[in-house]
Scaffold this active site. Structure first.
Site: not given
Ligand code: PAF
Length: 285
Positions: A186-187, A176, A149, A153, A61, A37
């Site tokens: 994060s997971r 990264v 990554k 998306q 989501q 991030h």
């Molecule tokens: O990649 C993410 O963290 C999420 O899918 C996003 C793009 C912030 C949408 O909630």
């Protein structure tokens, strides 16, 4: 750095930035920020006059069986990371602020959502496209930054922005990785010590597939089988899918040629992890 929690405050601040001729860069996140991030924030800070990071764990989501409640959260630490990165504004709304009424309008992207993550998580991309469309409408960015990554998306968001004529440039930023190759996510926080030791197999397998392509393999099924067998050889990995596709369309390509992307998803205990690598070949093969 300002932290705001309402759409009205966000709009007021960004209207003022735009009135003064400033360009807004948007970094949408679900928080629990890591160096991946931070690289998106750095790209936005370099390119724009005002960088907004959004922190919102978007319920739309997540399927009912997924990890919405358990998703890691740490707003204080996230604020620090944003401040250190030179971010101007953090928008951290509540669920009620983002979805004040039962949602009757969603955004669905067809075609490129039919495979991989879209096949494994059928409602996921409509949730992503809907929240990102809302964030574009609220923040009015010139540019928005997403990590490679989540390669599919990134393609879904770019398609949505193009199809709905959002005046925003969707910028993809490189993955990264940890020193052993594991892509930051994060997971990764869900991994036990043993699972963490096993998880780099995802990247190793994709790199083995990419090396085979660089060495001359042009049959996508051979490459796919090599990557899958490498992941399956790790007892802690439960393979979901491996795909070898054209990087632009995410469609199968046979024989392999042009920009090729190898993608995989696998579960390591509670953590479902994604990764991908690219290989550039001559357009003719
Ligand atoms: O990649 C993410 O963290 C999420 O899918 C996003 C793009 C912030 C949408 O909630």
């Amino acid at each position: 750095m300002l932290l705001v929690t309402t759409a009205a405050e966000l709009r007021a601040h960004l209207d003022a930035v735009r009135r003064d001729g400033g360009r807004v860069g948007l970094v949408p996140t679900m928080g629990f920020l890591h160096d991946g991030h931070v690289s998106l924030m750095a790209a936005s800070v370099a390119d724009n006059d005002c960088t907004v990071v959004t922190i919102f764990v978007n319920p739309l989501q997540f399927a009912p069986t997924e990890d919405l409640a358990a998703y890691p959260r740490d707003l204080d630490r996230d604020r620090e990371r944003c401040e250190e990165a030179g971010v101007d504004l953090v928008f951290a709304p509540s669920v009620e602020e983002m979805y004040p009424a039962p949602v009757q309008t969603t955004v669905t992207v067809d075609g490129i959502t039919a495979t991989m993550e879209g096949a494994s998580r059928p409602t996921h991309f409509a949730g992503v496209a809907t929240v990102v469309a809302k964030l574009f409408a609220l923040a009015g960015p010139c540019r928005a930054y997403f990590g490679e990554k989540d390669f599919q998306q990134l393609a879904v968001v770019a398609t949505m922005a193009r199809d709905l004529s959002f005046p925003v440039e969707v910028v993809g930023c490189p993955i990264v990785r940890e020193a052993d190759g594991l892509a930051l996510s994060s997971r990764n926080a869900y991994l036990t010590e043993e699972e963490r030791a096993a998880a780099p197999v995802l990247h190793e397998a994709l790199e083995a597939g990419a090396a085979a392509v660089r060495d001359g393999e042009r049959d996508p099924e051979e490459v796919r089988a090599l990557v899958a067998a490498t992941i399956r050889a790790e007892p802690r990995a439960e393979l979901d899918y491996v795909a070898v596709v054209d990087a632009g369309t995410l469609e199968p390509v046979d024989p392999l040629r042009g920009e090729v992307r190898l993608l995989a998803a696998a579960r390591f205990g509670r953590a479902r992890l994604l990764d991908n690598v690219g290989v550039s070949l001559p357009a003719g093969g």
